[in-house]
Design an enzyme around this catalytic site. Structure first.
Site, short mmCIF file in Angstrom:
data_model
loop_
_atom_site.label_atom_id
_atom_site.label_comp_id
_atom_site.label_asym_id
_atom_site.label_seq_id
_atom_site.Cartn_x
_atom_site.Cartn_y
_atom_site.Cartn_z
N ASP A 10 0.93 -0.70 0.19
CA ASP A 10 0.34 -0.10 0.15
C ASP A 10 0.93 1.12 0.01
O ASP A 10 2.15 1.51 0.31
CB ASP A 10 -1.04 0.10 0.86
N ASP A 12 -0.15 5.02 0.73
CA ASP A 12 -0.29 6.70 1.91
C ASP A 12 -0.90 5.36 3.09
O ASP A 12 -1.30 4.71 3.66
CB ASP A 12 -2.29 6.43 1.99
N GLY A 54 -9.64 10.89 -2.86
CA GLY A 54 -9.96 12.35 -2.00
C GLY A 54 -10.56 13.40 -2.50
O GLY A 54 -11.66 14.01 -1.91
C1 XBP Z 1 -5.37 6.67 -0.52
C2 XBP Z 1 -6.73 7.12 0.02
C3 XBP Z 1 -6.57 8.56 -0.93
C4 XBP Z 1 -5.78 9.58 -0.43
C5 XBP Z 1 -5.49 11.18 -1.27
O1 XBP Z 1 -6.02 4.86 -0.23
O2 XBP Z 1 -7.83 7.13 0.45
O3 XBP Z 1 -7.64 8.64 -1.17
O4 XBP Z 1 -5.98 9.49 1.10
O5 XBP Z 1 -5.25 10.41 -2.64
P1 XBP Z 1 -5.08 3.81 -0.47
P2 XBP Z 1 -5.74 10.82 -3.64
O6 XBP Z 1 -3.67 4.49 -0.22
O7 XBP Z 1 -4.79 3.17 0.96
O8 XBP Z 1 -5.19 2.76 -1.22
O9 XBP Z 1 -6.41 12.30 -3.06
O10 XBP Z 1 -5.39 10.54 -4.45
O11 XBP Z 1 -7.81 9.95 -3.75
MG MG Z 2 -2.43 3.24 4.07
#
Ligand code: XBP
Ligand code: MG
Length: 247
Positions: A10, A12, A54
Site C-alpha cells: 500500500d 498512503d 480525495g
Molecule cells: C489512499 C486514499 C487516498 C488519499 C488521497 O488510499 O484514500 O484518497 O488519501 O489520494 P490507499 P487522492 O493508499 O489506502 O489506497 O486524493 O489521490 O485520492
Molecule cells: Mg494506507
C-alpha cells in the site's frame, strides 16, 4: 497454498505518513487558493479518512458546509478543481522533501528485490501522487522495483473494495495465497482480505489498532521494522495455522 512470491505495498500510511503530512496539508493549501475559509485539522482529517479517495472525501465534507454549492453538479465541479490543485500541492511538498519514508521501508524493498521476491504497489490514490513519492524515494527508475503498480485510475471502486488487489494479482499471474499485503489502515486491510490476501498490518498514526482477531492478519507495532525474514516466517506459519483451522 504456496510460498511467499510477492510483497504488495500500500502507499498512503504504509510507505510514509502521507496523509497527515502530505495530503491534509495540500488540501488546506488548495482551500486557501480557492478562497475558501475551510481547513482540515489533524483530528477532522482523521475522521474523513474513513472515506477513501480525495474527491470522495471532499464531497463527504461538503455535505456539512453551508457555503458549499447547493447542487450536486456544483459540488462535483468544486471537488474536481480542489482535487487537481491538492495533487499539485502534494507533489510540491514531496519534491521539497517534506515526506520521509517510514522507518524500515526502503531497506525491506531492497531486501525483497535482492532476494527475487516480486513487489507490487496497490493503492487507490492518484497515480501522480505515487509517481511523485516513489521518484523522490527511489529515483527516476523507481518503477523497475515493481512488477506492477495499481493506482486509483485503474480501479473504479476504491479500497475497502478488493478490486485494486484483484487487478494486481491478475497482472502478477499469482493466486492470493502466494502474496502478502503490507497495509496500515482498516479500509486497506479489508480490501486485501476481501481479495484473499494475508496482511501484515503496521498501523499508521490515523489507524491505531491494538487487537486483531483475524489469524490471516499480523498486527505489528507501529515502530517495528519487519525484515524479509520476518515476513516469510509469519507467512509460512500463518499458512500452516490457517490450513489446520480449515480442517
Ligand atoms: C489512499 C486514499 C487516498 C488519499 C488521497 O488510499 O484514500 O484518497 O488519501 O489520494 P490507499 P487522492 O493508499 O489506502 O489506497 O486524493 O489521490 O485520492
Ligand atoms: Mg494506507
Amino acid at each position: 497454498m504456496t510460498g511467499l512470491k510477492a510483497v504488495v505495498w500500500d502507499v498512503d500510511g504504509t510507505l510514509a505518513e502521507t496523509e497527515r503530512d502530505g495530503h491534509r496539508v495540500a488540501f488546506n493549501l488548495a482551500f486557501a487558493e480557492e478562497g475558501l475559509a475551510w481547513g482540515w485539522d489533524e483530528a477532522r482529517y482523521g475522521e474523513l479518512l474513513h472515506v477513501t479517495g480525495g474527491r470522495e472525501r471532499l464531497m463527504a465534507d461538503m455535505v456539512n458546509r453551508p457555503d458549499a454549492p447547493a447542487d450536486e453538479a456544483g459540488r462535483l465541479a468544486l471537488a474536481q478543481r480542489l482535487h487537481t490543485r491538492k495533487n499539485r500541492y502534494y507533489e510540491a511538498l514531496v519534491d521539497q522533501g517534506m515526506i520521509a519514508a517510514r522507518s524500515g521501508v526502503m531497506a525491506l524493498m531492497r531486501e525483497a528485490a535482492a532476494a527475487g521476491v516480486l513487489q507490487a504497489i496497490v493503492t487507490t490514490t492518484s497515480r501522480s501522487n505515487v509517481v511523485a513519492l516513489m521518484s523522490r524515494l527511489l529515483g527516476a527508475r523507481w518503477d523497475a522495483m515493481f512488477a506492477t503498480v495499481v493506482c486509483g485510475e485503474d480501479a473504479q471502486r476504491k479500497k475497502p473494495d478488493p478490486q485494486a488487489y484483484e487487478l494486481a494479482l491478475h497482472r502478477l499471474g499469482l493466486s492470493a495465497d502466494s502474496a502478502l499485503a503490507l497495509e496500515d489502515s482498516a479500509p486497506g486491510m479489508a480490501a486485501a482480505r476481501a481479495a484473499g490476501l494475508r496482511v501484515w498490518l503496521r498501523p499508521s498514526v490515523y489507524f491505531p489498532c491494538t487487537e486483531m482477531a483475524d489469524p490471516a492478519v499480523h498486527l505489528s507495532a507501529p515502530a517495528d521494522l519487519p525484515t524479509l525474514a520476518d515476513l516469510q516466517t509469519w507467512f509460512t506459519h500463518s499458512r500452516a495455522s490457517l490450513a489446520s483451522a480449515a480442517l
